[in-house]
Design a protein around this motif. Sequence first.
Motif, PDB file in Angstrom:
ATOM      1  N   LYS A   1      -7.501   1.882  -0.146  1.00 39.93           N
ATOM      2  CA  LYS A   1      -8.213   1.542   1.085  1.00 39.93           C
ATOM      3  C   LYS A   1      -9.575   0.902   0.823  1.00 39.93           C
ATOM      4  N   SER A   2     -10.523   1.663   0.285  1.00 41.06           N
ATOM      5  CA  SER A   2     -11.905   1.190   0.240  1.00 41.06           C
ATOM      6  C   SER A   2     -12.146   0.138  -0.839  1.00 41.06           C
ATOM      7  N   HIS A   3     -11.524   0.285  -2.021  1.00 46.82           N
ATOM      8  CA  HIS A   3     -11.761  -0.646  -3.124  1.00 46.82           C
ATOM      9  C   HIS A   3     -10.442  -1.277  -3.578  1.00 46.82           C
ATOM     10  N   ARG A   4      -9.655  -1.714  -2.623  1.00 50.49           N
ATOM     11  CA  ARG A   4      -8.357  -2.287  -2.960  1.00 50.49           C
ATOM     12  C   ARG A   4      -8.504  -3.561  -3.788  1.00 50.49           C
TER      13      ARG A   4
ATOM     14  N   THR B   1       0.826  -1.207   0.000  1.00 53.40           N
ATOM     15  CA  THR B   1       0.000   0.000   0.000  1.00 53.40           C
ATOM     16  C   THR B   1       0.859   1.256   0.000  1.00 53.40           C
TER      17      THR B   1
ATOM     18  N   PHE C   1      -7.496   7.149  -1.714  1.00 53.08           N
ATOM     19  CA  PHE C   1      -8.277   6.421  -0.707  1.00 53.08           C
ATOM     20  C   PHE C   1      -9.079   5.302  -1.357  1.00 53.08           C
ATOM     21  N   PHE C   2      -9.644   5.586  -2.522  1.00 56.26           N
ATOM     22  CA  PHE C   2     -10.430   4.587  -3.246  1.00 56.26           C
ATOM     23  C   PHE C   2      -9.561   3.408  -3.678  1.00 56.26           C
TER      24      PHE C   2
ATOM     25  N   SER D   1      -8.948  11.607  -3.020  1.00 62.05           N
ATOM     26  CA  SER D   1     -10.055  10.659  -2.967  1.00 62.05           C
ATOM     27  C   SER D   1      -9.736   9.400  -3.769  1.00 62.05           C
TER      28      SER D   1
END
Length: 431
Positions: free
Chosen positions: A243-246, A117, A239-240, A236
């Motif tokens: 994190k949220s949609h890895r 990451t 983060f997308f 954003s």
Amino acid sequence: MMIILVRVKSRSENADEETAACLSPASTKTSAFDVSQPSIPRRTSDGVRCRLKRSIFIVLFKAKINLLLPCGPAAILLHHLTQKHGWVFILSLIGITPLAERLGYATEQLAYYTGPTVGGLLNATFGNATEMIISIYALKNGMIRVVQQSLLGSILSNMLLVLGCAFLAGGIVHHRKDQVFNKAAAVVNSGLLLMAVMGLMFPAVLHFTGSEVEYGKSEIALSRFSSCIMLVAYASYLFFQLKSHRSAYNPIEEVQEEGTTNDDPCEDEEPEISLWEAIVWLAILTVWISVLSGYLVDAIQGASESLNMPVAFISVILLPIVGNAAEHASAVMFAVKNKLDITLGVAIGSSTQISMFVIPFCVVIGWIMGKEMDLNFQLFETATLFLTVLVVAFLLQEGTANYFKGLMLILSYLIVAASFFVHKDPSKDDD
């Protein structure tokens, strides 16, 4: 007599161990049963010294491209001893090339310790460090057009030349079938690139249609506002993606041919240098690139006159090729290994970061410096970027790659290069 023989033998063993210590880092470990070891401080200093030699050898001498490193000091000497700006520019350009490649290598080594990451973010950031340093130096000297054209050239180079060479090399090696990649990730990056084109297009259209409320001020205000919006969009996106949609960015499982293995090259490889060595080398290489970038920017105008080349061609074509040296090598290597998702992440991901982060960041930095850096890249440059994004988006929409698509991208880049070779900036009177 027996005691003397034992002591002589132990001394010879110590000599052999000290010789082996400089050849392998593993030989620096001490044994609990070796009573003939020297004192601990001496052993520690020998280990540090040998590790330092090994690190210098790996970073500065192992890669063949480091044969170009002496061009950097030669450019500095020519700058102070002569007024030959053409040679200073050429040697600075050549000297920065291995530094950019080594910067990518040090970032890759650091990614082994930080995880995928943070490592992906570090690769994207330091991969564009050369362009950012050159842009900040040019912006400091008031060379706004050089900043705009060099960043535009980095996007064009990554999307056409780097991606085209990767598709061509991968298609030739794997000619029996089309290579596949994650189409969903490519669509998201294409959407961000189109958003960047929109952010660059409106200030240019506002300027050339003469529809500004306050002439010269409205386009700068719009550019600064749009830059802040683009920075928010890029944050954003990080983060997308991270994190949220890895899971949406996981590589596609490809069907392997008979006799081939499904080993990930990143899983078997181990770091060659330690964490702190990678951090120190990143700092050293960044400082050295900063020094050479100053001489490179100062010699651009003189090189344009002595080499009889337009400044636009130097900024859009020559500078980005040097800055993208690390991305170019990495993208081709992963395409040959049939890892197209990583290739797309290097080429298209770098273009996305430049368009959505580096360009708005330079606008904000210019705002702080009091420089009128804006998003008005002129009609010719904006139209070139818009057509390039459309061509690449159409070629990526199927989620497959082959050598013919790579050849089309390379030929398109040659058309772009020829266009900027015959292009010059319009004067203010022409505007």
